[in-house]
Design a protein around this motif. Structure first.
Motif, mmCIF file in Angstrom:
data_model
loop_
_atom_site.group_PDB
_atom_site.id
_atom_site.type_symbol
_atom_site.label_atom_id
_atom_site.label_comp_id
_atom_site.label_asym_id
_atom_site.label_seq_id
_atom_site.Cartn_x
_atom_site.Cartn_y
_atom_site.Cartn_z
ATOM 1 N N TYR A 165 45.226 22.906 65.570
ATOM 2 C CA TYR A 165 45.599 21.588 65.110
ATOM 3 C C TYR A 165 46.118 21.514 63.682
ATOM 4 O O TYR A 165 47.125 20.873 63.420
ATOM 5 C CB TYR A 165 44.384 20.680 65.252
ATOM 6 N N PHE A 166 45.415 22.155 62.751
ATOM 7 C CA PHE A 166 45.799 22.043 61.343
ATOM 8 C C PHE A 166 46.790 23.142 60.998
ATOM 9 O O PHE A 166 46.487 24.325 61.120
ATOM 10 C CB PHE A 166 44.573 22.079 60.445
ATOM 11 N N ASP A 167 47.967 22.711 60.535
ATOM 12 C CA ASP A 167 49.077 23.641 60.346
ATOM 13 C C ASP A 167 48.733 24.904 59.564
ATOM 14 O O ASP A 167 49.070 25.996 59.996
ATOM 15 C CB ASP A 167 50.254 22.902 59.700
ATOM 16 N N ALA B 156 46.669 26.912 61.759
ATOM 17 C CA ALA B 156 47.427 27.302 62.948
ATOM 18 C C ALA B 156 48.355 28.464 62.637
ATOM 19 O O ALA B 156 48.486 29.413 63.412
ATOM 20 C CB ALA B 156 48.232 26.117 63.472
ATOM 21 N N ALA B 157 48.974 28.406 61.457
ATOM 22 C CA ALA B 157 49.888 29.471 61.063
ATOM 23 C C ALA B 157 49.123 30.755 60.767
ATOM 24 O O ALA B 157 49.583 31.856 61.036
ATOM 25 C CB ALA B 157 50.690 29.038 59.835
ATOM 26 N N LEU B 158 47.918 30.584 60.210
ATOM 27 C CA LEU B 158 47.098 31.737 59.827
ATOM 28 C C LEU B 158 46.541 32.452 61.052
ATOM 29 O O LEU B 158 46.554 33.681 61.140
ATOM 30 C CB LEU B 158 45.940 31.235 58.953
ATOM 31 N N VAL B 159 46.035 31.687 61.999
ATOM 32 C CA VAL B 159 45.348 32.269 63.153
ATOM 33 C C VAL B 159 46.322 32.631 64.271
ATOM 34 O O VAL B 159 46.244 33.715 64.854
ATOM 35 C CB VAL B 159 44.262 31.307 63.684
ATOM 36 N N GLY B 160 47.269 31.705 64.542
ATOM 37 C CA GLY B 160 48.245 31.974 65.594
ATOM 38 C C GLY B 160 47.595 32.161 66.954
ATOM 39 O O GLY B 160 46.697 31.428 67.314
ATOM 40 N N ARG C 94 48.200 31.408 69.985
ATOM 41 C CA ARG C 94 47.971 30.107 70.588
ATOM 42 C C ARG C 94 47.395 30.164 71.998
ATOM 43 O O ARG C 94 46.491 29.403 72.347
ATOM 44 C CB ARG C 94 49.290 29.326 70.612
ATOM 45 N N LYS D 215 43.690 28.672 72.756
ATOM 46 C CA LYS D 215 43.652 27.545 73.684
ATOM 47 C C LYS D 215 42.629 27.809 74.804
ATOM 48 O O LYS D 215 41.800 26.957 75.109
ATOM 49 C CB LYS D 215 45.055 27.356 74.274
ATOM 50 N N ASP E 52 41.301 13.391 70.520
ATOM 51 C CA ASP E 52 41.399 13.687 69.092
ATOM 52 C C ASP E 52 40.463 12.812 68.265
ATOM 53 O O ASP E 52 39.732 13.302 67.416
ATOM 54 C CB ASP E 52 42.844 13.491 68.605
ATOM 55 N N PHE F 270 37.103 13.755 66.260
ATOM 56 C CA PHE F 270 37.119 13.521 64.809
ATOM 57 C C PHE F 270 35.859 12.779 64.375
ATOM 58 O O PHE F 270 35.204 13.135 63.400
ATOM 59 C CB PHE F 270 38.375 12.707 64.477
ATOM 60 N N PRO G 232 44.237 12.911 63.243
ATOM 61 C CA PRO G 232 44.909 13.041 64.534
ATOM 62 C C PRO G 232 46.018 12.012 64.653
ATOM 63 O O PRO G 232 45.762 10.823 64.623
ATOM 64 C CB PRO G 232 43.790 12.725 65.539
ATOM 65 N N ARG H 14 54.080 20.158 64.395
ATOM 66 C CA ARG H 14 52.876 20.990 64.370
ATOM 67 C C ARG H 14 53.341 22.433 64.508
ATOM 68 O O ARG H 14 54.314 22.711 65.212
ATOM 69 C CB ARG H 14 51.933 20.610 65.501
ATOM 70 N N ILE H 15 52.667 23.297 63.803
ATOM 71 C CA ILE H 15 53.116 24.686 63.732
ATOM 72 C C ILE H 15 52.415 25.510 64.799
ATOM 73 O O ILE H 15 51.205 25.711 64.749
ATOM 74 C CB ILE H 15 52.836 25.278 62.332
ATOM 75 N N THR I 296 52.283 29.161 66.814
ATOM 76 C CA THR I 296 52.739 30.538 66.975
ATOM 77 C C THR I 296 51.889 31.196 68.050
ATOM 78 O O THR I 296 50.715 30.871 68.198
ATOM 79 C CB THR I 296 52.637 31.389 65.677
ATOM 80 N N VAL I 297 52.491 32.101 68.785
ATOM 81 C CA VAL I 297 51.731 32.743 69.871
ATOM 82 C C VAL I 297 51.179 34.097 69.432
ATOM 83 O O VAL I 297 50.433 34.721 70.160
ATOM 84 C CB VAL I 297 52.584 32.929 71.150
ATOM 85 N N VAL I 298 51.548 34.531 68.231
ATOM 86 C CA VAL I 298 51.001 35.796 67.728
ATOM 87 C C VAL I 298 50.007 35.493 66.597
ATOM 88 O O VAL I 298 49.894 34.355 66.157
ATOM 89 C CB VAL I 298 52.117 36.737 67.208
ATOM 90 N N GLY I 299 49.304 36.520 66.156
ATOM 91 C CA GLY I 299 48.232 36.314 65.183
ATOM 92 C C GLY I 299 48.680 36.328 63.737
ATOM 93 O O GLY I 299 47.870 36.543 62.845
ATOM 94 N N PHE I 300 49.948 36.108 63.493
ATOM 95 C CA PHE I 300 50.438 36.093 62.115
ATOM 96 C C PHE I 300 51.639 35.172 62.051
ATOM 97 O O PHE I 300 52.158 34.751 63.085
ATOM 98 C CB PHE I 300 50.845 37.505 61.669
ATOM 99 N N LEU I 301 52.069 34.859 60.839
ATOM 100 C CA LEU I 301 53.250 34.028 60.670
ATOM 101 C C LEU I 301 54.442 34.952 60.416
ATOM 102 O O LEU I 301 54.531 35.579 59.376
ATOM 103 C CB LEU I 301 53.041 33.098 59.479
ATOM 104 N N TRP J 141 56.266 30.833 77.670
ATOM 105 C CA TRP J 141 55.474 29.732 78.226
ATOM 106 C C TRP J 141 55.847 29.462 79.680
ATOM 107 O O TRP J 141 55.060 28.916 80.444
ATOM 108 C CB TRP J 141 55.641 28.452 77.399
#
Lengths: 233, 270
Positions: free
Chosen positions: A61-63, A66-70, A72, A76, A178, A182, B88, B94-95, B97-102, B247
């Motif tokens: 959820y938090f960009d 989200a970018a750090l963990v990836g 998806r 999920k 959501d 929250f 919310p 929203r960002i 990514t399907v991999v573990g890094f940017l 996907w």
């Protein structure tokens, strides 16, 4: 935080047995069982699952997160099944013989007495309002949490298995999911902060017992189990 | 949430606790406690407020389900975007990514290859792309998970122009896209790829495309859901048939028209 008795090293079987009275450090009058093994397993199981849900939610959820963990797809899946496991644990630990103490407590949490209304009006600041095993705040928190679990799981199922649902149901479900989550985040934070303010109460969620002195002071209407009868709480 | 036990600091019964530990027999305690004792069982006669709370919440939840979309829009337009990004709500990117890094790649290091069933395989750098005829598109960006960002301006090169530069061989009927994240893939039919609103984009919202948004170069397929607009694009391969993307292998529709696929009825974006 120092634990006089921790759960570390105990087997699951030992957790399920009512804790023995001997060896529990109390001031006088001994101790009583506040939470049975199955209740404590249920509590900590749900706590762990809730933690997973919140962390994975942050990663979805938090960009920045989200970018750090990836990852998806994996995150999920983890989120969905940790979430579904919560009602499963509630039902699994609440049924049968071992679920009896939990059902008894659920019954207590459900019922509202005139003392509860008085307690709530004074927001717990009046020491002369007697309370049962659970105070009015705990009762409202429990009901809110139960309702939130139903809402979040139901809307989460719509979000995950969306195919049969029309779009407005899916959008509405996301909205409810959501915002309920929250709100729940804040009530859980409150729950944890109150627990840390009363280490005796917190400890009883780990080892099961609490001193009779504590019970008389904070739960004077709670009909305490007698020394030789640990089966009823 | 109100209290774990809030009268901790103001004990009801001071008398026993003032005694030295162990000196007060349990009977004394009990007497003190019994002065105000109504047995636990009175609770059984109490009203079922817990049940009412739960039922009210379910009612509120049903209301939220009905009013949610409208509330969401009203909310998104009434608060600042910084604040909204913490809560919310919709209306923002929203960002995912399907991999573990940017994935990150500088403009200098960036290369786009065009391979497969083409007359002239190409390797284009960032500069070469920006020197081709630019196309600007401003359209809503709709994600299949529900969020939509209104009026996003994009600049890029028509995919059709790149295909023409490489020269598609007879029998080249589809495209397979790869990402330098190493995992994500996408697909389009040749007919879809040649649309005017399908571009290889290098600018968004008036600036470079940042790494979280798929920069320096990504695909932008205006009429389709966001998952078709592959981020961190580094390869275009002309194939004989459509090979479903990341996907799409996980359940999403291959032909991802906004409002006409994935059982969604969003307003079309192009």
């Amino acid at each position: 935080m120092t634990w006089t008795r921790g759960s570390a090293g105990r087997t699951v079987g030992a957790m399920l047995r009512p804790p023995d009275e001997a060896g529990t450090p109390t001031t006088f009058g001994g101790s009583v069982v506040r939470f049975h093994g199955a209740e404590r397993m249920l509590h900590w199981g749900i706590a762990a699952l809730f933690g997973i849900c919140m962390l994975t939610a942050a990663a979805l959820y938090f960009d920045p997160f989200a970018a750090l963990v990836g990852r998806r797809a994996t995150v999920k899946t983890l989120h969905v099944y940790a979430g579904l496991a919560i009602p499963a644990v509630l039902v699994g630990m609440g049924i049968g013989r071992w679920g009896r103490p939990f059902r008894a407590d659920a019954g207590r949490l459900n019922r509202w007495t005139k003392h509860d209304s008085r307690w709530l009006r004074r927001l717990g600041r009046d020491p002369f309002v007697p309370q049962g095993k659970f105070n009015a705040g705990q009762k409202l928190n429990a009901s809110f949490t139960a309702g939130a679990i139903v809402l979040i799981v139901a809307t989460g199922v719509v979000m995950r298995w969306f195919d049969p649902f029309p779009l407005w149901v899916r959008t509405g479900s996301t909205f409810v999911h959501d915002w309920t989550a929250f709100a729940l985040l804040f009530t859980i934070a409150g729950h944890i902060s109150y627990a840390f303010r009363d280490p005796d109460a917190l400890r009883s969620m780990v080892n099961g017992t609490i001193s009779r002195e504590w019970a008389a002071r904070h739960a004077s209407l709670w009909r305490l189990p007698s020394e030789d009868d640990n089966s009823r709480t | 949430m109100l209290s774990e036990c809030s009268n901790v600091k103001r004990p009801v019964i001071e008398v026993p606790s003032l005694q030295p530990a162990g000196s007060v027999p349990w009977e004394t305690m009990q007497t003190v406690a019994e002065e105000q004792v109504v047995p636990d069982e009175v609770e059984a006669a109490g009203t079922q407020v817990g049940r009412r709370v739960i039922l009210s919440m379910l009612g509120l939840g049903a209301l939220g389900l009905l009013a949610g979309p409208r509330l969401q829009d009203a909310f998104a337009s009434s608060v600042s975007s910084d604040f909204a990004s913490l809560l919310p709500s919709g209306g923002r990117f929203r960002i995912y990514t399907v991999v573990g890094f940017l994935p990150e790649r500088s403009k200098d290091a960036y290369r786009l290859t065009v391979t497969g069933m083409v007359e002239r395989p190409l390797e284009l750098n960032y500069e070469a792309l920006t020197k081709m005829a630019p196309t600007s598109i401003t359209a809503d960006f709709q994600c299949v998970t529900g969020w939509r960002v209104p009026d996003v301006p994009w600049v890029g090169v028509r995919l059709a122009d790149i295909l023409d530069a490489a020269g598609v061989q007879p029998g080249g009927a589809a495209l397979r896209f790869t990402s330098f994240d190493g995992v994500y893939t996408e697909s389009l039919t040749m007919e879809q790829a040649r649309r005017k609103d399908v571009i290889v984009a290098y600018s968004m919202e008036g600036g470079d495309i940042s790494s979280p948004h798929g920069g320096p170069v990504r695909l932008y397929v205006a009429p389709m859901y966001g998952y078709k607009s592959i981020k961190w694009l580094d390869g275009i391969e002309v194939t004989a048939a459509v090979e479903p993307g990341y996907w799409e292998l996980r359940g999403y529709d291959v032909d991802a028209w906004v409002g006409g696929s994935n059982r969604r009825s969003d307003a079309p974006t192009a």
